[in-house]
Design a protein around this motif. Structure first.
Motif, PDB file in Angstrom:
ATOM      1  N   HIS A  81      42.305  39.729  48.430  1.00 45.70           N
ATOM      2  CA  HIS A  81      43.385  40.537  48.982  1.00 45.70           C
ATOM      3  C   HIS A  81      42.949  41.214  50.281  1.00 45.70           C
ATOM      4  O   HIS A  81      41.829  41.702  50.402  1.00 45.70           O
ATOM      5  N   ASN A  82      43.865  41.236  51.242  1.00 51.10           N
ATOM      6  CA  ASN A  82      43.680  42.058  52.444  1.00 51.10           C
ATOM      7  C   ASN A  82      42.455  41.653  53.262  1.00 51.10           C
ATOM      8  O   ASN A  82      41.785  42.504  53.851  1.00 51.10           O
ATOM      9  N   ILE A  86      43.135  44.706  42.404  1.00 49.30           N
ATOM     10  CA  ILE A  86      44.446  45.288  42.614  1.00 49.30           C
ATOM     11  C   ILE A  86      44.515  46.619  41.861  1.00 49.30           C
ATOM     12  O   ILE A  86      43.782  46.841  40.891  1.00 49.30           O
ATOM     13  N   TYR A  87      45.392  47.498  42.330  1.00 49.40           N
ATOM     14  CA  TYR A  87      45.508  48.848  41.790  1.00 49.40           C
ATOM     15  C   TYR A  87      46.960  49.083  41.408  1.00 49.40           C
ATOM     16  O   TYR A  87      47.865  48.831  42.198  1.00 49.40           O
ATOM     17  N   GLN A 109      50.364  48.958  43.130  1.00 46.17           N
ATOM     18  CA  GLN A 109      50.491  49.897  44.235  1.00 46.17           C
ATOM     19  C   GLN A 109      49.869  49.326  45.513  1.00 46.17           C
ATOM     20  O   GLN A 109      50.437  49.407  46.599  1.00 46.17           O
ATOM     21  N   LYS A 110      48.689  48.704  45.356  1.00 43.44           N
ATOM     22  CA  LYS A 110      47.992  48.126  46.503  1.00 43.44           C
ATOM     23  C   LYS A 110      46.941  47.144  45.993  1.00 43.44           C
ATOM     24  O   LYS A 110      46.708  47.024  44.782  1.00 43.44           O
ATOM     25  N   LYS A 146      44.401  39.757  57.862  1.00 50.16           N
ATOM     26  CA  LYS A 146      45.190  40.960  58.154  1.00 50.16           C
ATOM     27  C   LYS A 146      45.328  41.161  59.663  1.00 50.16           C
ATOM     28  O   LYS A 146      46.415  41.473  60.157  1.00 50.16           O
ATOM     29  N   LYS A 169      42.431  50.246  38.202  1.00 51.89           N
ATOM     30  CA  LYS A 169      41.856  49.218  39.070  1.00 51.89           C
ATOM     31  C   LYS A 169      41.523  47.990  38.231  1.00 51.89           C
ATOM     32  O   LYS A 169      40.889  48.093  37.183  1.00 51.89           O
ATOM     33  N   ASN A 223      43.010  45.111  47.336  1.00 53.67           N
ATOM     34  CA  ASN A 223      41.983  44.938  48.355  1.00 53.67           C
ATOM     35  C   ASN A 223      40.819  44.151  47.764  1.00 53.67           C
ATOM     36  O   ASN A 223      40.374  44.422  46.645  1.00 53.67           O
TER      37      ASN A 223
END
Length: 429
Positions: free
Chosen positions: A69-70, A47-48, A40-41, A75, A54, A43
């Motif tokens: 990530h991110n 990851i989730y 889904q996302k 970003k 998680k 960070n």
């Protein structure tokens, strides 16, 4: 038991409209006897999935996400770049800036051409090598994976090794006969294979697609010596290792300058990208300078170039990043080895700088045939146990785990604890 119902239903839907339900085979999780998570996302180090789970992520998009990530800097650069447009179809300054960064970092790369993937980079490099030498044959190594172009899908690693299909349907015999496969880490296999029609030798300077298998120092030095003597183009496939192991990649670590080198992953900061380069006389064969044709509408895409430049600049400005990554890997390796010893097991760990693999075999892993002794069924059980403990490792025995700077000391400690639990479960069965 972890809830993954939405991932499962998404996978079932995906299988109806995407071959195998995935856009790259290893993502199917088939070799670990389960179904994939759907993200889904992401960070930082996590990851989730769509079910809200998680995971501590040791895949890092297969290597490029050195900063996790991110990352805020990257970003911000992406947002800035996208405001200037997403693609132009004509040259942009960021392409030149990226090329300059690569040529500065790699002495072997006096000129470089941007492409859109690692597969495109290796495929193009081989074409250039053939055009430059006027020869047909290439040499690759068992277990090394260089993308899915026809001439390189012969005894590959990664997904093809996992699924026990060292060649692929659709690859004509004419391509296979011009690809000679040698034994990784065995210089005698090269000596025996060389003839007057060998245009190039392509190698992962650190194998990362049959698990992590590092070459011996003597093997690499002799390989460079022989290819020079025989006027054979030596191509380093640094799609995984380039800018990850050091700013100058494996070439810098081994102090060996290839004739050509291929990049991917990191030079786009995680966006689709690739590049190949080499000495000026070789790269002068590439159109429009020379008669070797290669083109790409999205090559040098300004978004990928901008993010790639930011990533490389952060690495250049912070050389201690590489020490940080390796220290994390050393701690994890030490913890895993202590767990193995405490449980009276005899599995093997291969680590090279910040790349690492746990092999479920009692045999030291130095060659392709050693890799094949690893028990993939045990790895599948281990994978699922780690996943249940919210840790995502590669869904295949024959891949590396990657570290990123977003991982904390607590993350490493938790991973060591989860590793013990998973190994204890396996040992009890």
């Amino acid at each position: 038991m972890m809830n993954r119902e939405l991932s499962l239903s998404t996978f079932e839907h995906a299988k109806k409209i995407i071959p195998g339900g995935v856009n790259s085979p290893v993502r199917a999780f088939g070799s670990v006897d389960t179904f994939p998570i759907f993200v889904q996302k992401a960070n930082g180090a996590y990851i989730y999935d769509v079910d809200g789970n998680k995971y501590l992520d040791y895949i890092s998009s297969w290597g490029p996400l050195i900063f996790g990530h991110n990352d805020e800097d990257i970003k911000s650069e992406f947002i800035k770049a996208i405001e200037n447009g997403i693609t132009y179809g004509v040259p942009s300054y960021v392409e030149v800036e990226m090329a300059q960064m690569i040529t500065d970092a790699y002495p072997a790369c006096e000129m470089v051409r941007m492409v859109n993937s690692g597969t495109e980079a290796t495929m193009s490099a081989i074409r250039v090598a053939r055009g430059y030498t006027g020869k047909k044959k290439i040499i690759k190594f068992e277990g090394c994976y260089h993308g899915h172009s026809d001439s390189l899908l012969v005894k590959s690693g990664s997904g093809t090794l996992t699924f026990n299909t060292p060649t692929s349907l659709g690859v004509p015999d004419e391509f296979i006969k011009n690809t000679v496969v040698c034994r990784y880490n065995d210089i005698n296999s090269i000596i025996d294979a060389i003839d007057d029609d060998i245009a190039a030798v392509i190698i992962e300077p650190v194998a990362g697609n049959m698990g992590v298998v590092a070459p011996s120092e003597n093997f690499m030095k002799e390989l460079r010596k022989i290819t020079r003597q025989k006027n054979i183009i030596l191509i380093f496939d640094e799609v995984i290792t380039g800018f990850r192991l050091s700013y100058g990649g494996a070439s810098q670590i081994f102090n060996i300058e290839p004739d050509m080198v291929c990049f991917g992953k990191i030079i786009g900061g995680g966006l689709p990208v690739g590049a190949y380069g080499g000495h000026k006389d070789i790269m002068g064969m590439v159109s429009p300078l020379g008669k070797v044709y290669q083109a790409g509408t999205l090559s040098g895409n300004p978004l990928a170039m901008s993010i790639g430049i930011k990533t490389l600049q952060k690495l250049k400005d912070n050389p201690k990043v590489y020490e940080d990554l390796e220290q994390k890997a050393i701690k994890l390796e030490k913890g895993f080895k202590e767990n193995i010893k405490r449980l009276n097991l005899d599995f093997k760990i291969n680590r090279f700088h910040s790349m690492m693999s746990l092999f479920f075999t009692q045999k030291e892993v130095n060659y392709y045939e050693d890799v094949q002794t690893s028990d993939v069924k045990l790895y599948a059980k281990y994978f699922k146990s780690m996943l249940e403990q919210n840790i995502l490792i590669p869904p295949a025995q024959f891949e590396a785990i990657f570290f990123n700077t977003a991982m904390s000391e607590e993350d490493i400690k938790y991973t060591i604890k989860a590793n013990y639990n998973a190994l204890e479960m396996i040992n009890a069965q």
